[in-house]
Design a protein around this motif. Structure first.
Motif, PDB file in Angstrom:
ATOM      1  N   VAL A  48       0.735  -1.102  -0.249  1.00 35.08           N
ATOM      2  CA  VAL A  48       0.133   0.089   0.040  1.00 35.08           C
ATOM      3  C   VAL A  48       0.947   1.143  -0.044  1.00 35.08           C
ATOM      4  CG1 VAL A  48      -1.649   1.307   1.304  1.00 35.08           C
ATOM      5  CG2 VAL A  48      -1.769  -1.143   1.013  1.00 35.08           C
ATOM      6  N   GLY A  49       1.831   1.262   0.912  1.00 35.72           N
ATOM      7  CA  GLY A  49       2.904   2.359   0.836  1.00 35.72           C
ATOM      8  C   GLY A  49       3.492   2.731  -0.429  1.00 35.72           C
ATOM      9  N   ARG A  50       3.977   1.581  -1.250  1.00 39.82           N
ATOM     10  CA  ARG A  50       4.719   1.673  -2.217  1.00 39.82           C
ATOM     11  C   ARG A  50       3.542   2.522  -3.366  1.00 39.82           C
ATOM     12  NH1 ARG A  50       7.522  -2.193  -1.898  1.00 39.82           N
ATOM     13  NH2 ARG A  50       9.393  -0.847  -1.004  1.00 39.82           N
ATOM     14  N   ALA A  51       2.327   1.694  -3.517  1.00 37.47           N
ATOM     15  CA  ALA A  51       1.386   2.229  -4.486  1.00 37.47           C
ATOM     16  C   ALA A  51       1.193   3.794  -4.349  1.00 37.47           C
ATOM     17  CB  ALA A  51       0.006   1.466  -4.304  1.00 37.47           C
ATOM     18  N   ARG A  52       0.952   4.208  -3.082  1.00 40.80           N
ATOM     19  CA  ARG A  52       0.604   5.381  -2.926  1.00 40.80           C
ATOM     20  C   ARG A  52       1.809   6.449  -3.015  1.00 40.80           C
ATOM     21  NH1 ARG A  52      -2.578   4.814   2.965  1.00 40.80           N
ATOM     22  NH2 ARG A  52      -4.614   4.015   1.965  1.00 40.80           N
ATOM     23  N   ALA A  53       3.135   6.008  -2.960  1.00 33.97           N
ATOM     24  CA  ALA A  53       4.075   6.710  -3.264  1.00 33.97           C
ATOM     25  C   ALA A  53       4.174   6.828  -4.765  1.00 33.97           C
ATOM     26  CB  ALA A  53       5.300   5.937  -2.580  1.00 33.97           C
ATOM     27  N   HIS A  54       3.813   5.755  -5.393  1.00 27.33           N
ATOM     28  CA  HIS A  54       4.023   5.823  -6.916  1.00 27.33           C
ATOM     29  C   HIS A  54       2.788   6.998  -7.403  1.00 27.33           C
ATOM     30  CE1 HIS A  54       5.763   1.393  -7.754  1.00 27.33           C
ATOM     31  NE2 HIS A  54       6.669   2.361  -6.913  1.00 27.33           N
ATOM     32  N   ALA A  55       1.703   6.890  -6.658  1.00 25.51           N
ATOM     33  CA  ALA A  55       0.774   8.048  -7.213  1.00 25.51           C
ATOM     34  C   ALA A  55       1.224   9.326  -6.981  1.00 25.51           C
ATOM     35  CB  ALA A  55      -0.591   7.611  -6.576  1.00 25.51           C
ATOM     36  N   LEU A  56       1.679   9.558  -5.582  1.00 22.02           N
ATOM     37  CA  LEU A  56       2.142  10.927  -5.291  1.00 22.02           C
ATOM     38  C   LEU A  56       3.297  11.473  -6.227  1.00 22.02           C
ATOM     39  CD1 LEU A  56       0.983  13.426  -3.803  1.00 22.02           C
ATOM     40  CD2 LEU A  56       2.612  12.727  -1.994  1.00 22.02           C
ATOM     41  N   THR A  57       4.039  10.370  -6.775  1.00 24.22           N
ATOM     42  CA  THR A  57       5.216  10.943  -7.526  1.00 24.22           C
ATOM     43  C   THR A  57       4.552  11.488  -8.808  1.00 24.22           C
ATOM     44  OG1 THR A  57       6.659   9.199  -6.925  1.00 24.22           O
ATOM     45  CG2 THR A  57       6.969   9.717  -8.852  1.00 24.22           C
ATOM     46  N   LEU A  58       3.629  11.197  -9.344  1.00 25.70           N
ATOM     47  CA  LEU A  58       3.058  11.398 -10.672  1.00 25.70           C
ATOM     48  C   LEU A  58       2.399  12.668 -10.471  1.00 25.70           C
ATOM     49  CD1 LEU A  58       1.589   8.372 -12.720  1.00 25.70           C
ATOM     50  CD2 LEU A  58       3.716   9.470 -12.501  1.00 25.70           C
ATOM     51  N   VAL A  59       1.799  13.170  -9.246  1.00 23.93           N
ATOM     52  CA  VAL A  59       1.254  14.386  -8.943  1.00 23.93           C
ATOM     53  C   VAL A  59       2.576  15.317  -9.061  1.00 23.93           C
ATOM     54  CG1 VAL A  59       0.056  15.732  -7.313  1.00 23.93           C
ATOM     55  CG2 VAL A  59      -0.640  13.318  -7.697  1.00 23.93           C
ATOM     56  N   LEU A  60       3.361  14.901  -8.096  1.00 25.41           N
ATOM     57  CA  LEU A  60       4.734  15.708  -7.960  1.00 25.41           C
ATOM     58  C   LEU A  60       5.274  16.341  -9.251  1.00 25.41           C
ATOM     59  CD1 LEU A  60       6.681  16.781  -5.677  1.00 25.41           C
ATOM     60  CD2 LEU A  60       8.138  14.746  -6.410  1.00 25.41           C
ATOM     61  N   LEU A  61       5.437  15.230 -10.229  1.00 26.20           N
ATOM     62  CA  LEU A  61       6.187  15.563 -11.352  1.00 26.20           C
ATOM     63  C   LEU A  61       5.181  16.196 -12.427  1.00 26.20           C
ATOM     64  CD1 LEU A  61       8.312  12.187 -11.982  1.00 26.20           C
ATOM     65  CD2 LEU A  61       8.858  14.301 -11.079  1.00 26.20           C
ATOM     66  N   ALA A  62       4.066  16.294 -12.114  1.00 25.76           N
ATOM     67  CA  ALA A  62       3.059  16.846 -12.882  1.00 25.76           C
ATOM     68  C   ALA A  62       3.025  18.550 -12.682  1.00 25.76           C
ATOM     69  CB  ALA A  62       1.555  16.295 -12.879  1.00 25.76           C
ATOM     70  N   LEU A  63       3.433  19.078 -11.444  1.00 25.77           N
ATOM     71  CA  LEU A  63       3.389  20.289 -10.940  1.00 25.77           C
ATOM     72  C   LEU A  63       4.351  21.354 -11.836  1.00 25.77           C
ATOM     73  CD1 LEU A  63       2.669  19.508  -7.417  1.00 25.77           C
ATOM     74  CD2 LEU A  63       1.207  20.369  -8.832  1.00 25.77           C
ATOM     75  N   PRO A  64       3.825  22.545 -11.908  1.00 29.30           N
ATOM     76  CA  PRO A  64       4.610  23.314 -12.392  1.00 29.30           C
ATOM     77  C   PRO A  64       5.999  23.837 -11.678  1.00 29.30           C
ATOM     78  CG  PRO A  64       2.735  24.470 -11.851  1.00 29.30           C
ATOM     79  CD  PRO A  64       2.500  23.118 -11.714  1.00 29.30           C
ATOM     80  N   GLY A  65       7.002  24.074 -11.770  1.00 31.13           N
ATOM     81  CA  GLY A  65       8.102  24.615 -10.936  1.00 31.13           C
ATOM     82  C   GLY A  65       9.186  23.499 -10.866  1.00 31.13           C
ATOM     83  N   VAL A  66      10.236  23.674 -10.011  1.00 34.54           N
ATOM     84  CA  VAL A  66      11.304  22.774  -9.528  1.00 34.54           C
ATOM     85  C   VAL A  66      10.977  21.557  -8.763  1.00 34.54           C
ATOM     86  CG1 VAL A  66      13.640  22.631  -8.721  1.00 34.54           C
ATOM     87  CG2 VAL A  66      12.757  24.777  -9.788  1.00 34.54           C
ATOM     88  N   VAL A  67      11.411  20.498  -9.001  1.00 30.44           N
ATOM     89  CA  VAL A  67      11.037  19.175  -8.310  1.00 30.44           C
ATOM     90  C   VAL A  67      12.424  18.531  -7.763  1.00 30.44           C
ATOM     91  CG1 VAL A  67      10.082  16.985  -8.315  1.00 30.44           C
ATOM     92  CG2 VAL A  67       9.223  18.715  -9.554  1.00 30.44           C
ATOM     93  N   CYS A  68      12.505  18.271  -6.640  1.00 33.54           N
ATOM     94  CA  CYS A  68      13.387  17.738  -5.627  1.00 33.54           C
ATOM     95  C   CYS A  68      13.389  16.133  -5.673  1.00 33.54           C
ATOM     96  CB  CYS A  68      13.888  18.560  -4.470  1.00 33.54           C
ATOM     97  SG  CYS A  68      15.481  18.074  -3.813  1.00 33.54           S
ATOM     98  N   VAL A  69      13.938  15.257  -6.035  1.00 27.58           N
ATOM     99  CA  VAL A  69      13.610  14.091  -5.618  1.00 27.58           C
ATOM    100  C   VAL A  69      14.801  13.544  -4.969  1.00 27.58           C
ATOM    101  CG1 VAL A  69      13.638  11.616  -6.659  1.00 27.58           C
ATOM    102  CG2 VAL A  69      12.707  13.505  -8.026  1.00 27.58           C
TER     103      VAL A  69
END
Length: 434
Positions: A248-269
């Motif tokens: 479950v934690g990994r599935a949710r992490a994958h989902a939020l990753t796509l939200v993060l990378l879809a946003l305008p601006g700088v992303v820090c991984v």
């Protein structure tokens, strides 16, 4: 109100280009935990240099360095021999990174109480110039608040200091200066990028995530700074652990990753996020005190036993779980369903969607990520959906317990397989406007 020269959306470089960092993907590395080149059990600069090919393969833009051994290095040299050795490794790293089309950015610790003194301001400017002369492309100022007063602005740094820093870097018009934002009311309006903790402290719940994103975008627009997004880091637990661990934690992490990378601006991984690594809570009594780094352990690279290629010194490293054999970079590169493959696919889409064709005509590109406006859709309970401008990328997130229909559009990527054409719980998807 006194203003400070910084980059805004109206600025441009020759040819009408925005600076390199405008939409950059920064890969944050704690040097001590990344790769060990000399067999002492601690990661080092040469170890990172040897792994730059991995970062090229991943598809990030910038190597963001933390944990660099700076003691005695800089404008005020301590041990000349030690400083020379570290600087030689550092300059080899920046040169190799630039050869790979990777930028190098650096964390610089700043005590805001000291910075109220002119001499300290001059010393900071001197330090930044020292590192830019050695190939550093930008900085994140790690500002401590010890001794700061309520009258000081921008995390305790006054506007005169900010002007002095900008003046020192005036000949490098696209040099990045960012700061980690802790309080929205006192931290805005000076630096290029506001790195914020909004998504690193938000539960996996659609309304809370939407609210955090909306507040940050509004604040950055008001103060003219670029948003900087992160979901984990040295002071925040990794997504997999924060969202419940396991499948479950990994599935949710994958989902939020796509939200993060879809946003305008700088992303820090944060390094290791692209492998879906969880936190490792070890027995502190069994760890060397000087190397106790909380719940982080070295990067797992390859092989079937700890430390998974991090170092030849198998008995000196912090313990890595023996069951991480399927979580190494080597193993995940061979799996189409891995966290690493998801990151690589998402970053490839970001890179090619805004790329010009061979004639240099930008109108040919799909421009999915070009518009900085975020338009929110109506969405089912427990879900959110937004689009980048009128014709840009669509991102949908499902934090509910039921599968839901997707917004209209061409499916580009999903964090989990669709179920009957619908988005399953704990997942997200990217779509192109039809």
């Amino acid at each position: 109100m006194t203003t400070v020269r910084r980059w805004t959306e109206q600025d441009s470089l020759p040819g009408g280009q925005t600076p390199w960092w405008w939409n950059a993907i920064h890969y944050a590395i704690d040097i001590r935990l990344f790769a060990d080149s000399d067999g002492d059990g601690v990661g080092d600069l040469d170890g990172l240099r040897n792994r730059l090919g991995y970062l090229e393969l991943l598809g990030v833009d910038t190597v963001w360095l933390t944990g660099v051994p700076m003691t005695g290095v800089g404008p005020n040299v301590g041990d000349p021999q030690q400083a020379a050795t570290i600087l030689e490794s550092f300059e080899r790293l920046t040169s190799a990174a630039h050869d790979c089309d990777l930028r190098v950015t650096l964390d610089i610790g700043v005590d805001v109480a000291d910075l109220r003194q002119p001499r300290a301001q001059q010393e900071l400017v001197r330090t930044l110039r020292f590192w830019t002369d050695r190939g550093v492309d930008g900085f994140r100022l790690a500002l401590s608040r010890r001794g700061s007063s309520a009258e000081s602005d921008t995390n305790g740094v006054d506007l005169e200091t900010a002007r002095a820093i900008r003046a020192a870097l005036a000949d490098d018009s696209d040099r990045l200066i960012g700061s980690f934002i802790e309080e929205q009311s006192s931290s805005r309006g000076v630096w290029d990028v506001d790195f914020n903790r909004a998504l690193a402290e938000t539960d996996f719940e659609a309304n809370g995530i939407r609210e955090a994103i909306g507040k940050e975008l509004t604040a950055c627009k008001e103060f003219g700074t670029r948003p900087g997004w992160l979901v984990s880091g040295r002071h925040f637990p990794r997504q997999v652990t924060r969202f419940g661990g396991g499948t479950v934690g990994r599935a949710r992490a994958h989902a939020l990753t796509l939200v993060l990378l879809a946003l305008p601006g700088v992303v820090c991984v944060d390094s290791g996020e692209e492998l879906g690594l969880p936190e490792v809570i070890g027995n502190e009594a069994e760890m060397p005190t000087q190397e106790l780094l909380g719940a982080r352990v070295p990067m797992p690279w390859e092989g079937r036993t700890p430390p998974f290629g991090f170092s030849e010194a198998t008995d000196l490293c912090l313990p890595a779980p023996g069951d991480w054999v399927d979580m190494t970079a080597e193993a995940q590169l061979e799996s189409a369903d891995s966290t690493l493959s998801l990151y690589r696919q998402a970053l490839e889409i970001k890179r090619t969607a805004s790329a010009e064709d061979e004639t240099g005509d930008p109108s040919v590109s799909r421009e999915l990520f070009d518009d900085d406006e975020v338009e929110w859709y109506g969405a089912p309970t427990g879900c959110l959906a937004f689009r980048r401008g009128a014709a840009g990328l669509i991102c949908a997130l499902n934090t509910s317990t039921q599968r839901v229909p997707l917004p209209p559009g061409e499916l580009l990527l999903s964090s989990a397989p669709l179920e009957g054409g619908q988005l399953p719980p704990d997942s997200a998807a990217w779509l192109a406007t039809s």
